[in-house]
Design an enzyme around this catalytic site. Structure first.
Site, PDB file in Angstrom:
ATOM      1  CE  LYS A 115     -17.104 -35.004 -24.861  1.00  0.00           C
ATOM      2  NZ  LYS A 115     -16.322 -33.791 -24.884  1.00  0.00           N
ATOM      3  CE  LYS A 197     -12.616 -40.533 -28.608  1.00  0.00           C
ATOM      4  NZ  LYS A 197     -12.699 -39.187 -29.067  1.00  0.00           N
ATOM      5  CE  LYS A 200      -9.162 -34.285 -24.517  1.00  0.00           C
ATOM      6  NZ  LYS A 200      -8.532 -33.376 -25.389  1.00  0.00           N
TER       7      LYS A 200
HETATM    8  P1  TYM Z   1     -10.190 -33.438 -28.796  1.00  0.00           P
HETATM    9  O1  TYM Z   1      -9.723 -32.365 -27.879  1.00  0.00           O
HETATM   10  O2  TYM Z   1     -11.050 -34.514 -28.237  1.00  0.00           O
HETATM   11  O3  TYM Z   1      -8.962 -34.132 -29.489  1.00  0.00           O
HETATM   12  C1  TYM Z   1      -7.909 -33.386 -30.092  1.00  0.00           C
HETATM   13  C2  TYM Z   1      -7.435 -34.090 -31.348  1.00  0.00           C
HETATM   14  O4  TYM Z   1      -6.957 -35.398 -31.036  1.00  0.00           O
HETATM   15  C3  TYM Z   1      -7.586 -36.360 -31.886  1.00  0.00           C
HETATM   16  N1  TYM Z   1      -7.756 -37.620 -31.131  1.00  0.00           N
HETATM   17  C4  TYM Z   1      -7.314 -38.816 -31.540  1.00  0.00           C
HETATM   18  N2  TYM Z   1      -6.645 -39.207 -32.643  1.00  0.00           N
HETATM   19  C5  TYM Z   1      -6.316 -40.515 -32.762  1.00  0.00           C
HETATM   20  N3  TYM Z   1      -6.628 -41.449 -31.823  1.00  0.00           N
HETATM   21  C6  TYM Z   1      -7.304 -41.101 -30.698  1.00  0.00           C
HETATM   22  N4  TYM Z   1      -7.574 -42.028 -29.778  1.00  0.00           N
HETATM   23  C7  TYM Z   1      -7.677 -39.736 -30.518  1.00  0.00           C
HETATM   24  N5  TYM Z   1      -8.332 -39.061 -29.540  1.00  0.00           N
HETATM   25  C8  TYM Z   1      -8.378 -37.772 -29.934  1.00  0.00           C
HETATM   26  C9  TYM Z   1      -8.923 -35.729 -32.255  1.00  0.00           C
HETATM   27  O5  TYM Z   1      -9.442 -36.282 -33.442  1.00  0.00           O
HETATM   28  C10 TYM Z   1      -8.544 -34.279 -32.394  1.00  0.00           C
HETATM   29  O6  TYM Z   1      -8.021 -34.028 -33.685  1.00  0.00           O
HETATM   30  N6  TYM Z   1     -13.916 -31.108 -31.134  1.00  0.00           N
HETATM   31  C11 TYM Z   1     -12.477 -31.273 -31.093  1.00  0.00           C
HETATM   32  C12 TYM Z   1     -11.733 -29.993 -30.797  1.00  0.00           C
HETATM   33  C13 TYM Z   1     -12.039 -28.881 -31.744  1.00  0.00           C
HETATM   34  C14 TYM Z   1     -11.549 -28.771 -33.076  1.00  0.00           C
HETATM   35  C15 TYM Z   1     -12.086 -27.549 -33.554  1.00  0.00           C
HETATM   36  C16 TYM Z   1     -10.728 -29.563 -33.865  1.00  0.00           C
HETATM   37  C17 TYM Z   1     -12.804 -27.797 -31.493  1.00  0.00           C
HETATM   38  N7  TYM Z   1     -12.842 -26.994 -32.570  1.00  0.00           N
HETATM   39  C18 TYM Z   1     -11.825 -27.120 -34.859  1.00  0.00           C
HETATM   40  C19 TYM Z   1     -10.459 -29.129 -35.155  1.00  0.00           C
HETATM   41  C20 TYM Z   1     -11.017 -27.921 -35.641  1.00  0.00           C
HETATM   42  C21 TYM Z   1     -12.147 -32.255 -29.982  1.00  0.00           C
HETATM   43  O7  TYM Z   1     -12.914 -32.437 -29.069  1.00  0.00           O
HETATM   44  O8  TYM Z   1     -10.907 -32.775 -30.057  1.00  0.00           O
END
Ligand code: TYM
Length: 334
Positions: A115, A197, A200
């Site tokens: 990032k 990966k 978004k």
């Molecule tokens: P975020 O918002 O980027 O993504 C949300 C969830 O989707 C999963 N994910 C994927 N899984 C499989 N293939 C992909 N291409 C893919 N892209 C995203 C992510 O692994 C995630 O589970 N930091 C976290 C958000 C967060 C969080 C937390 C998660 C903040 N606090 C506490 C768990 C517990 C994030 O940016 O996810």
């Protein structure tokens, strides 16, 4: 334990358009696990402002995400579905945990490296300490399990390290959480570059399936997906594009890679790609219909937001007060 059950916490950022990766890697598993655990599912809007957001758009997306959680099958009477920014304990615990996290640990985080390369004009302190806020989210509810995609594994390891370090100093304050990574769909790759990966924030809209894409768009994106010249539907590392499509197909249909290989034995990509597209359309169409229905019921969504924010505030305060006492802060006067 809470109400006789183990505790589950997870969250998603309300940034950009949710992708099929978010659904198959996380949201789908949340629904499967929700009966077994006492669950907290947060729309982590505080994490979102580590990159610049348009305020009205952030508010709109956060509400859409909360609605999507319900549309995916999470019952807001049984699961605590809430906005992170409405519960004060996240920021308060994050500050304390910042003082128990080392710069070196945060410097190693790949998401921070990625990032900061992408937003070189805005490498703010929040982007750096982002994983500490994530640790606070999880530890605040004494979560036993955290269902995430593979890309969040490093953050979860750090959360465990912080919890163990804190417990080592003050006794058993925090439950040390385990990651839950689904068997299928834990790492969905870009349709245009299967070494990356699905994300978004990808600039190429053909690289990702967005959860709100219409069927024609979904079919078109799968037809254009990057594959190879082998012309055989085989589940192997040498064919990363096809492997990713098989993963998506399996996650949507419940089939195994071996079954898919048999199903498409002797058939070309011209048959396989539309089949994957159709499987995805079959999963997303009912989801989109439920979102549209729920969006009409403004009062219902408003009541979910209010009730669950209060519930989250109540449970999180228990941990927060314990931690504040441990580190030596005076008792709160009511
Ligand atoms: P975020 O918002 O980027 O993504 C949300 C969830 O989707 C999963 N994910 C994927 N899984 C499989 N293939 C992909 N291409 C893919 N892209 C995203 C992510 O692994 C995630 O589970 N930091 C976290 C958000 C967060 C969080 C937390 C998660 C903040 N606090 C506490 C768990 C517990 C994030 O940016 O996810």
């Amino acid at each position: 334990m809470l109400n006789g059950k183990k505790v589950l916490f997870s969250g998603m950022q309300s940034t950009g358009n949710l992708t099929l990766g978010n659904y198959l890697g996380a949201l789908k598993n949340w629904v499967t696990l929700s009966d077994e655990y006492e669950c907290f599912y947060s729309v982590v809007d505080m994490h979102s402002i580590t990159v610049r957001q348009d305020p009205a758009e952030l508010r709109r997306r956060a509400r859409a995400l909360l609605t999507l959680y319900i549309a995916a099958g999470l019952d807001p009477e049984k699961n605590c579905i809430y906005y992170q920014s409405q519960v004060t304990g996240h920021a308060e615990l994050a500050w304390i945990l910042n003082c128990y996290t080392y710069m070196g640990e945060l410097q190693r985080m790949t998401q921070f490296k990625d990032k900061s390369a992408k937003h070189a004009d805005n490498i703010n302190a929040g982007l750096f300490t982002y994983p500490v806020l994530m640790a606070a989210d999880i530890l605040l509810y004494q979560a036993d399990v955290v269902p995430v995609g593979k890309d969040q594994m490093q953050h979860l390891e750090l959360t465990r390290d912080i919890a163990q370090r804190f417990n080592g100093i003050y006794g058993d304050v925090f439950t040390v959480p385990e990651a839950y990574i689904g068997k299928v769909g834990a790492r969905i790759m870009s349709l245009q570059d299967p070494s990356k990966k699905m994300s978004k924030s990808d600039e190429n809209p053909n690289a990702s399936i967005y959860l709100m894409d219409d069927p024609d768009t979904i079919m078109r994106k799968f037809k254009r997906a990057v594959t190879d010249s082998e012309a055989a539907v085989r589940y192997r590392d040498e064919q990363p594009g096809i492997k990713n499509l098989i993963d998506i197909y399996c996650a949507c249909t419940g089939k195994t890679p071996e079954e898919v290989e048999r199903e498409f034995d002797g058939k070309g990509y011209g048959e396989f790609k539309p089949a994957v597209g159709e499987a995805v359309v079959d999963v997303l169409r009912p989801l989109q219909a439920r979102v549209a229905d729920l969006e009409k019921d403004k009062a219902y969504i408003d009541s979910v937001i209010k009730n669950n924010a209060e519930k989250a505030q109540y449970f999180s305060n228990k941990t927060l007060r314990k931690v504040q006492k441990k580190v030596g802060f005076p008792e709160r006067i009511r």
